[in-house]
Design an enzyme around this catalytic site. Structure first.
Site, PDB file in Angstrom:
ATOM      1  CB  ALA A 169      17.359   2.900  35.887  1.00 63.24           C
ATOM      2  CG  HIS A 170      14.967  -0.014  33.990  1.00 68.27           C
ATOM      3  ND1 HIS A 170      14.532  -1.016  34.826  1.00 68.27           N
ATOM      4  CD2 HIS A 170      14.507   1.161  34.505  1.00 68.27           C
ATOM      5  CE1 HIS A 170      13.810  -0.483  35.796  1.00 68.27           C
ATOM      6  NE2 HIS A 170      13.786   0.831  35.636  1.00 68.27           N
ATOM      7  NE  ARG A 171      22.478  -4.511  30.353  1.00 66.67           N
ATOM      8  CZ  ARG A 171      23.715  -4.374  30.838  1.00 66.67           C
ATOM      9  NH1 ARG A 171      23.915  -4.181  32.117  1.00 66.67           N
ATOM     10  NH2 ARG A 171      24.752  -4.442  30.030  1.00 66.67           N
ATOM     11  CG  LEU A 172      16.705   2.113  29.498  1.00 64.39           C
ATOM     12  CD1 LEU A 172      15.409   2.814  29.877  1.00 64.39           C
ATOM     13  CD2 LEU A 172      16.589   1.462  28.128  1.00 64.39           C
TER      14      LEU A 172
END
Length: 192
Positions: A169-172
């Site tokens: 999620a959230h490009r993490l």
């Protein structure tokens, strides 16, 4: 968690084979010629083990010419349904004639005939020319066995780097990198 990149590949690949609708074995193959000009295309993984990752092609194709000039390649598996990808880099060697013969025998008859009929990567004046060559191969081999053409065979990418990428999620994202170290591997993480 495993510290063996081949075991991790096997686990992810097994999941992809059940979740990907089409061609879970599709991989992007990047090569470069002697001048460093890169080239990229999709091929199909047809075997893998501790020695590397195998695909088959016409050994007179553009990719084969580039591999003859620069025997290094990169592979990319992208499984959108799993939100994962695997990047592999390494040297390339030829699969043996025996391996190539075994795999060629498993191909459909039309694919076998196509390997004889195609001058892969070379200019083609009209589709009808290729279809006529295919018909010639059908006549040439009749109903008998179709042997592997001498210009067709396998290549093995012997990995020196294998990176496993998992979407988060959230490009993490999570990135695990294995780098060949003698007979083993070192492992680390990369920032997303």
């Amino acid at each position: 968690m495993t510290d063996d990149p081949f075991a991790l590949f096997d686990a992810w690949y097994a999941e992809a084979r059940t979740s990907e609708i089409n061609d879970s074995n599709a991989m992007a193959l990047a090569t470069a010629d002697a001048s460093g000009q890169p080239s990229l295309r999709m091929v199909l993984l047809k075997g893998h083990d501790q020695r590397g990752f195998v695909f088959y092609t016409n050994r007179e194709s553009r990719k084969a010419a580039e591999l003859a000039e620069n025997a290094k390649a990169a592979l990319l598996f992208h499984w959108k349904s799993l939100r994962r990808q695997i990047r592999i880099e390494g040297a390339v060697t030829l699969a043996s004639d025996a391996e190539s013969d075994v795999y060629f025998a498993t191909r459909s008859r039309d694919s076998q005939l196509g390997a004889w009929a195609s001058d892969q990567s070379r200019p083609l004046d009209a589709r009808a020319t290729f279809e006529a060559r295919f018909a010639e191969m059908e006549a040439r081999f009749g109903g008998g066995a179709v042997p592997r053409p001498p210009h067709w065979g396998g290549y093995r990418v012997v990995p020196t780097r294998i990176e496993f990428w998992q979407d988060r999620a959230h490009r993490l994202h999570e990135r695990r990198l294995f780098v060949r170290d003698g007979d083993g591997w070192t492992e680390g993480l990369l920032y997303p």
